[in-house]
Design an enzyme around this catalytic site. Structure first.
Site, PDB file in Angstrom:
ATOM      1  CB  THR A 168      -7.388  -2.205   0.979  1.00  0.00           C
ATOM      2  OG1 THR A 168      -7.226  -2.573  -0.391  1.00  0.00           O
ATOM      3  CG2 THR A 168      -6.325  -2.865   1.829  1.00  0.00           C
ATOM      4  CE1 TYR A 177      -0.572   1.068  -4.418  1.00  0.00           C
ATOM      5  CE2 TYR A 177      -2.915   0.713  -4.768  1.00  0.00           C
ATOM      6  CZ  TYR A 177      -1.853   0.964  -3.929  1.00  0.00           C
ATOM      7  OH  TYR A 177      -2.065   1.099  -2.569  1.00  0.00           O
ATOM      8  CB  SER A 229      -0.923   0.012   1.219  1.00  0.00           C
ATOM      9  OG  SER A 229      -1.665   1.223   1.252  1.00  0.00           O
ATOM     10  N   GLY A 281     -15.792  -8.163  -5.911  1.00  0.00           N
ATOM     11  CA  GLY A 281     -15.470  -7.741  -4.551  1.00  0.00           C
ATOM     12  C   GLY A 281     -15.983  -6.346  -4.244  1.00  0.00           C
ATOM     13  N   GLY A 282     -15.553  -5.827  -3.085  1.00  0.00           N
ATOM     14  CA  GLY A 282     -16.036  -4.524  -2.646  1.00  0.00           C
ATOM     15  C   GLY A 282     -15.704  -3.400  -3.606  1.00  0.00           C
ATOM     16  CB  ALA A 283     -12.700  -2.555  -5.593  1.00  0.00           C
ATOM     17  CG  ASP A 337     -13.102   2.382  -2.883  1.00  0.00           C
ATOM     18  OD1 ASP A 337     -12.067   3.068  -2.791  1.00  0.00           O
ATOM     19  OD2 ASP A 337     -13.233   1.260  -2.367  1.00  0.00           O
ATOM     20  CE  LYS A 362     -11.694  -1.367  -0.715  1.00  0.00           C
ATOM     21  NZ  LYS A 362     -11.517  -0.741  -2.040  1.00  0.00           N
ATOM     22  N   GLY A 410      -4.148   1.783 -10.830  1.00  0.00           N
ATOM     23  CA  GLY A 410      -4.985   2.125  -9.688  1.00  0.00           C
ATOM     24  C   GLY A 410      -4.545   3.327  -8.882  1.00  0.00           C
TER      25      GLY A 410
END
Length: 271
Positions: free
Chosen positions: A63, A216, A16, A128-130, A103, A67, A237
């Site tokens: 992350t 990323y 991160s 997923g959450g993203a 997001d 999420k 990203g």
């Protein structure tokens, strides 16, 4: 002003760049706060969030893979988190854990930087959450009249929105003018390839398509390199990470960040 601690919880989380980004923001604002990355496995999420609240943290980011699982841990949800069904930002307010989602707004801002507005046909990979936030942003802010989103899943199900059609990887078709990868393919310790490979994805791209990979740093030889070689405009990203971070920090601090702070955050990311 007393320093406060902020942080991001994830599994994995060592990659991160959020700590560098938020440290740059605090420095630009002249604040003494700290922002750290914490490796938290799924079975430790509840203890970590409640522990951060008890310790007086200023706020948290979440992350992969936390999420969606954070929803029942929250005492209240902001409108975007409630609508999307995922939380990436937590505020601690008067003893309450309040979940938000920045997001979607972050993705929309990043997509506009790439020129991905008035989308006719989009394809989103992963559930997923993203992906929930990305779908929400595309449908609510980027999709043009009559546009449609193909939502690609290993296990497709029903979606109650006529603008969104969930399909399996074997059903990928085109043309699409926006492709978004929300899976962990290409992430450190993640899968190396999509189900069915890259050929179907690249074959679905319309001329002049835009491809956004939320992973990323950009993995060499991965989706973005292949899409760029096929003539698409691409973005990793970091741009979304920047803007969701700006909006998260505004929630924590209760103030709007000026352009000079966003520039400092961008420079820290190397975006």
């Amino acid at each position: 002003m007393l320093p406060r601690c902020f942080g991001v919880l994830g599994d994995p989380v060592a990659h991160s760049r959020s700590p560098a980004m938020h440290a740059a923001a605090f420095a630009a604002l002249g604040l003494p706060h700290r922002y750290l990355a914490f490796h938290v496995r799924p079975d430790g999420l509840a203890d970590a969030v409640r522990g951060a609240a008890a310790l007086g943290f200023g706020g948290l980011n979440l992350t992969v893979p936390h999420k969606v699982k954070a929803i029942p841990l929250c005492d209240a949800l902001g409108a975007e988190a409630r609508r999307i069904g995922a939380v990436n930002t937590i505020c601690f307010e008067a003893g309450r854990i309040v979940g938000h989602n920045t997001d979607g707004r972050g993705f929309a801002a990043a997509a506009r930087v790439l020129g991905a507005g008035d989308v006719r046909s989009a394809m989103v990979l992963g559930t997923g959450g993203a992906s929930l936030a990305v779908i929400d942003a595309i449908v609510g802010e980027l999709l043009g009249p009559g546009g449609q989103v193909r939502w690609v899943s290993r296990d497709p199900g029903a979606v109650h929105d006529p603008r969104v059609r969930m399909i399996g990887y074997a059903q990928i078709d085109g043309p699409v003018d926006l492709l978004v990868n929300c899976t962990t393919v290409g992430m450190a310790h993640g899968p190396g390839e999509f189900p069915g490979g890259y050929a179907a994805l690249l074959g679905a791209l319309a001329p002049g398509a835009r491809v956004i990979d939320l992973v990323y740093p950009r993995p060499p030889g991965g989706l973005l390199d292949r899409a760029a070689a096929a003539g698409a405009a691409v973005q990793d990203g970091l741009e979304m990470l920047l803007w969701q971070g700006v909006f998260a920090e505004e929630l924590w601090l209760g103030r709007e960040l000026g352009p000079e702070v966003a520039r400092a955050m961008r420079a820290a990311l190397g975006a």
